[in-house]
Scaffold this motif. Structure first.
Motif: not given
Ligand code: SAH
Length: 373
Positions: A234, A277, A311, A236, A212, A180
């Motif tokens: 996040s 992140e 992942n 990316h 986050s 979420g």
């Molecule tokens: N909505 C919030 C919190 C949840 S995601 C956000 O976007 O920050 C938590 C973290 O996991 C985020 O940095 C997200 O980008 C990362 N994440 C999501 N899916 C992933 C995956 N398959 N592999 C690695 N990191 C991932």
């Protein structure tokens, strides 16, 4: 038990709310402060799940409270322990009125050498549809309440036998990085944070709580001003072109606005940096040009960078970058002054790693449905 038959819970109420609820239940106004304090300490300091345990409260009052209120935990639908010590719980919350199926969310405990981090969820499912995230492929079911958010910590403390939590406690840090988007559930998150950080209860300092966000720009300032927690973004992608594909929310709040909000984050300093992140996706955002653009973008912002190996999940449209490429990328980031930025994936064997939450239970349910047909 569903919420229609269940008594109201005292878990997840702020101190003020707790006081009002007790007063409304007939506690004499001059006693409300003392009783709230006692109950608060039992719930959040000692982990009480029954009023009968509250030995400094008169027996008659304990019985009265038990007739009016509820303290028990949500149900643990499943628990898995990884070879690396990571623990994942799937929690099932009491049915709410109008719900066909109980809401479930995951919580992950990640032990490290000198700290232990609990990753908690704030929604069931998500609205954001980030294309690399597995939670993003599931629809939003609903926001979690402060009770449900705080309960995730209570359950982890039960399991690690941390009542009361001493100086050698194992849960030292909380990250709001589960399922979420926390800034889309801000009011409940804010109350939950106040409860978690309260020095007479769970007592996890705001410096050790990280929220986050995918970049809900209009909420970032309030988040800093009203909660005082550490912020993670996040990111990316270092350009709108790349980020639009990965985090569709970027089309609404592009990078320039996001960076402006970060620069103004209340309390930002070298001692209180923002974590960025960055999930490493082969051929998508992992070129050395991307690395240089990232460093350039963050110039002047007190920042930490977490490079996260992607992942993979079944059907994912991406692959994780090659290890050599991650190292080359990391070197540019390192040379710009950011230390040891590659985050090692934890709990992969139990699908507890970043972005993998909730998947298994959904799959199991689909399987169960299929075999029932
Ligand atoms: N909505 C919030 C919190 C949840 S995601 C956000 O976007 O920050 C938590 C973290 O996991 C985020 O940095 C997200 O980008 C990362 N994440 C999501 N899916 C992933 C995956 N398959 N592999 C690695 N990191 C991932």
């Amino acid at each position: 038990m569903d919420s229609k038959t269940r008594l109201p819970s005292l878990v997840g109420l702020t101190r003020e709310e707790l006081g009002s609820v007790l007063e409304a239940a007939g506690i004499a106004p001059r006693q409300v402060r003392m009783r709230s304090q006692q109950i608060w300490r039992w719930i959040y300091g000692r982990g009480a799940t029954e009023f009968s345990a509250m030995s400094n409260i008169a027996l008659g009052l304990r019985c009265e409270l038990a007739q009016k209120f509820f303290l028990a935990r949500p149900q643990i639908a499943s628990r898995q322990v990884s070879a690396d010590g990571t623990i994942k719980w799937l929690l099932r919350f009491p049915l709410r009125e109008g719900e066909m199926r109980a809401a479930e969310a995951e919580t992950v405990y990640i032990p490290e050498e000198n700290r232990g981090t609990l990753c908690i969820s704030c929604q069931v499912g998500c609205t954001l549809n980030c294309t690399f995230c597995h939670t993003g492929t599931q629809n939003l079911v609903r926001n979690l309440s402060a009770e449900e958010i705080v309960s995730q910590i209570l359950i982890a403390r039960d399991a690690l036998e941390e009542w009361p939590a001493g100086p050698d406690r194992r849960i030292t840090n909380i990250v709001l990085m589960g399922m979420g988007e926390p800034l889309y559930n801000f009011d409940q998150i804010k109350n939950a944070i106040d409860i978690i950080a309260d020095g007479e209860g769970l007592s996890i300092s705001k410096r050790r709580i990280t929220l986050s966000t995918a970049g809900v720009v209009p909420m970032i300032e309030r988040c800093g001003a009203e909660t005082g927690v550490m912020l993670a973004i996040s990111l990316h992608g270092a350009s709108d072109e790349v980020r639009n594909k990965l985090v569709p929310l970027n089309k609404k709040y592009p990078i320039s606005l996001l960076m402006a909000a970060c620069r103004k984050y209340p309390g930002l300093s070298n001692a209180r940096r923002i974590t960025f992140e960055y999930v490493m996706l082969k051929g998508v955002n992992d070129s050395l040009k991307d690395a240089r653009a990232l460093v350039q973008l963050l110039k002047g912002i007190p920042a930490k960078i977490n490079l996260i190996p992607f992942n993979a999940w079944e059907g994912a449209p991406y692959e994780c970058s090659d290890w050599e490429q991650i190292e080359r990328f990391a070197e540019i980031v390192n040379r710009a002054g950011y230390a040891s930025p590659v985050r090692s994936p934890r709990g992969r064997d139990i699908m507890a790693a970043c972005g993998q939450l909730k998947t298994t239970s959904e799959k199991q349910r689909a399987k169960a449905r299929a075999s029932a047909d």
